[in-house]
Design an enzyme around this catalytic site. Structure first.
Site, short mmCIF file in Angstrom:
data_model
loop_
_atom_site.label_atom_id
_atom_site.label_comp_id
_atom_site.label_asym_id
_atom_site.label_seq_id
_atom_site.Cartn_x
_atom_site.Cartn_y
_atom_site.Cartn_z
N GLU A 462 36.71 56.40 32.64
CA GLU A 462 37.53 56.29 31.43
C GLU A 462 36.74 55.69 30.27
O GLU A 462 36.99 56.03 29.11
CB GLU A 462 38.79 55.46 31.73
CG GLU A 462 39.70 56.07 32.78
CD GLU A 462 40.10 57.51 32.49
OE1 GLU A 462 40.12 57.91 31.29
OE2 GLU A 462 40.38 58.26 33.44
N HIS A 468 33.03 58.43 23.86
CA HIS A 468 33.14 59.67 23.09
C HIS A 468 33.97 59.44 21.82
O HIS A 468 33.70 60.02 20.77
CB HIS A 468 33.80 60.73 23.98
CG HIS A 468 33.49 62.14 23.62
ND1 HIS A 468 33.93 63.21 24.36
CD2 HIS A 468 32.79 62.69 22.60
CE1 HIS A 468 33.52 64.34 23.82
NE2 HIS A 468 32.83 64.06 22.74
#
Length: 672
Positions: A462, A468
């Site tokens: 995660e 990102h």
């Protein structure tokens, strides 16, 4: 008194004023935000000036600012800290939000402006990013039905509105089944359970107002129970409840909802001229077509099934040696696999967990991000939306990049699983905006929480998604962060998992939570040697779900999804002791929204790339090679959806990968 959701957020980093927000603030805030957004969109569509990029596309990007802000808070809280009021509002909002989306994407005047820009795109002097955003906007409108006639647009809106209602109901039914089931455990029921499992059961009981330990359907509790409990009768009872989520009859049964969802998805695709929902859904993804997806999945299925069947034979021998006649059952697999692993690798999960405390693994996670990308993490004081939530400011060389929130502990108000989301996404359009990124997990609470190896991988996974979002560096919010092809979005998350296995990371951070002693070298060696343990089982249970998902959406929608599920699994020769990872009634990835519908394969598609991407660091001779890390950030983590996924990966790696690194990483190459 002003509604805090609609006021200026003037606190540090413009975080939502969580302490001031009450449930009754949300509905009026949505009313105001939707009215503002409708007015802004109407002004764009009715602008008498000729369309240009600024007055049409860029204006649309900023038209829903207040709505984005309110929704960013509400939907994160609805998933991570549900209340009856939030669930009721979520049901009320589902058709309203869908209707608004349809109003925008099927607005003829608005679509005409976009089409005019598209026709003149070569003469507009657009940057590469602007050209990409224009292309994606046009695709979105066409795929939403903007090119249909008036009756077609009306029917498409009705279908999407009904799907939104059904998806919300599916998710809430699943949460109810998970929340409501628990079984008190008597002292004799704790036989054979390691201390960490007993502590987790005690904490789960306390949360539910029970005097003693209980077993719940939270994955971080039920999986170790199935792994360690020698009580076959209790394992069978727990497993039956786990796989029956969403299929218990009554108001929370999801089977009829799944059938209606599939039928409406097929109708949606047919309205747009596609032969199936899978063909529609996969068109903008890297895979492009259902046939390419099935080809990949079956190339892995054959060796995975062979490995799983060989393992099943070994486990059945242990079952029979214990005096149990008959076949190996699904509730037996984890227990006997753990015993076999301990015998063959002298590896005991219970001996590992004291070295994988949540604080230690957070330290490992942040250290890897610091060494790769120069990030620093400064703890922040709350209050956040729940007392369990932790916060950090993320900086690089003193520059603020993001706020990162971590909500790691299981509770009855939280839906199961683990996910990453953004309360606010990065953008430069209209002024620099830095993200607020949230990771949510469901670890068993402790003091400190002790993670399994699978939990630690989830933590890193995660956080790969979070990177990102946090490192995103684009102008337009439409392509920010994880706004990429669905079968590309798992690349950063699955790639980041690899650093958990780097020996120097474990040597530095895997320390005993009481003594501070490092994990013994021989335990670390045994852990890494057993890294591909039980991958036949893990791969088969995943592929079973992925292939059923594909079959649901590749042809005519089944009137009875459970019958089709059984037919697909029988055709595959699914080993009897291995169930689907997510059976239809609790397949939230596929039925709690469109995100992973006809797309559960995405994890494996991305794994083909992540195995190859980490090989780039291995080829450089350093898991923290600065040049490789810089390319990874430039072409993957910061680029968002600014270019097609294939181009971004090829820019990072120089080519597209084959399936062999995936098979090697799962220990299946010799079973192919």
């Amino acid at each position: 008194m002003p509604n805090p959701l609609l006021s200026d957020w003037s606190g540090p980093f413009a975080l939502p004023p969580f302490a001031a927000i009450a449930d009754d603030h949300f509905a009026p805030a949505f009313d105001v935000a939707l009215a503002e957004a409708r007015a802004a969109v109407a002004a764009i569509a009715g602008n008498p000036e000729p369309p240009d990029f600024a007055n049409t596309i860029a204006a649309l990007e900023l038209a829903e600012g207040t709505l984005d802000r309110v929704a960013g808070v509400f939907y994160n809280l609805a998933g991570a800290d549900s209340t009856p009021a939030r669930e009721a509002l979520q049901r009320d909002l589902a058709p309203k939000m869908s209707a608004f989306s349809s109003e925008v994407t099927t607005n003829p005047a608005l679509f005409a402006r976009i089409e005019a820009l598209w026709a003149a795109r070569e003469t507009l002097g657009l940057s590469l990013e602007q050209a990409r955003v224009l292309d994606l906007y046009r695709q979105m409108f066409l795929r939403a039905g903007a090119g249909l006639d008036a009756p077609g647009r009306a029917r498409m809106a009705a279908v999407k509105e009904r799907l939104a209602v059904l998806s919300t109901a599916f998710s809430q039914n699943l949460l109810a089944d998970e929340r409501d089931w628990f079984v008190p455990l008597a002292p004799e029921d704790l036989e054979g359970l390691p201390e960490f499992v007993q502590a987790a059961a005690q904490a789960a009981g306390a949360e539910r107002g029970q005097a003693g330990p209980v077993l719940t359907l939270n994955r971080s509790l039920i999986v170790p129970f199935l792994q360690f409990s020698p009580r076959r009768d209790l394992r069978a009872r727990a497993f039956a409840a786990w796989v029956a989520r969403g299929a218990n009859g009554g108001e929370t049964d999801n089977r009829a909802l799944a059938a209606e969802i599939l039928a409406l998805r097929e109708e949606r695709a047919k309205l747009l001229g596609y032969p199936s929902f899978a063909a529609y859904k996969l068109e903008p993804e890297m895979a492009r077509s259902p046939d390419r997806v099935r080809d990949l999945l079956m190339r892995v299925w054959v060796p995975a099934k062979a490995r799983a069947e060989a393992d099943a034979g070994q486990l059945a021998e242990l079952l029979h040696a214990d005096g149990h006649n008959g076949a190996l059952e699904p509730w037996d697999w984890r227990y006997y696999s753990e015993r076999r692993r301990k015998a063959l690798h002298d590896f005991d999960e219970a001996a590992l967990k004291p070295y994988l405390s949540l604080p230690a693994m957070l330290g490992a996670m942040f250290d890897v991000a610091s060494r790769l990308f120069g990030l620093s993490f400064r703890p922040l004081d709350g209050p956040f939306y729940h007392p369990d939530v932790q916060g950090w400011e993320v900086t690089r060389e003193g520059r603020h990049l993001a706020v990162f929130l971590g909500d790691y502990y299981a509770r009855a108000s939280k839906r199961s699983g683990a996910w990453c989301s953004a309360m606010r996404s990065q953008r430069k359009l209209g002024g620099e905006v830095r993200p607020i990124v949230l990771n949510v997990c469901n670890f068993a609470k402790g003091d400190p929480a002790l993670l399994s190896w699978d939990d630690a991988r989830t933590l890193f996974h995660e956080f790969g998604h979070a990177l990102h979002q946090m490192l995103s560096d684009v102008t337009h919010p439409f392509i920010s962060g994880t706004s990429v092809a669905r079968d590309f979005v798992e690349l950063p998350s699955q790639l980041f998992e690899h650093w958990l296995e780097v020996p120097e990371v474990l040597a530095r951070h895997a320390r005993h939570h009481q003594t501070g002693a490092p994990m013994p070298e021989d335990l670390r060696a045994r852990l890494l040697a057993a890294g591909t343990w039980d991958q036949g089982f893990a791969t088969v249970e995943y592929l079973g779900s992925a292939l059923v998902d594909l079959a649901f959406h590749q042809g005519a929608a089944p009137a009875d999804p459970m019958a089709m599920q059984a037919e697909v699994l029988a055709g595959l020769g699914m080993p009897r002791a291995i169930p689907m990872r997510h059976a239809t009634p609790h397949f939230a990835h596929v039925f709690s929204g469109d995100g992973y519908s006809a797309g559960y394969y995405s994890y494996m598609w991305s794994e083909v790339m992540d195995a190859d991407a980490f090989a780039a660091f291995e080829e450089a001779g350093d898991p923290f090679d600065p040049a490789t890390a810089a390319r990874l950030e430039r072409f993957i983590l910061s680029a968002g959806g600014s270019r097609p996924a294939e181009e971004l990966y090829a820019a990072f790696r120089g080519r597209m990968p084959g399936v062999e690194p995936l098979l090697k990483g799962r220990g299946l190459l010799d079973a192919a």
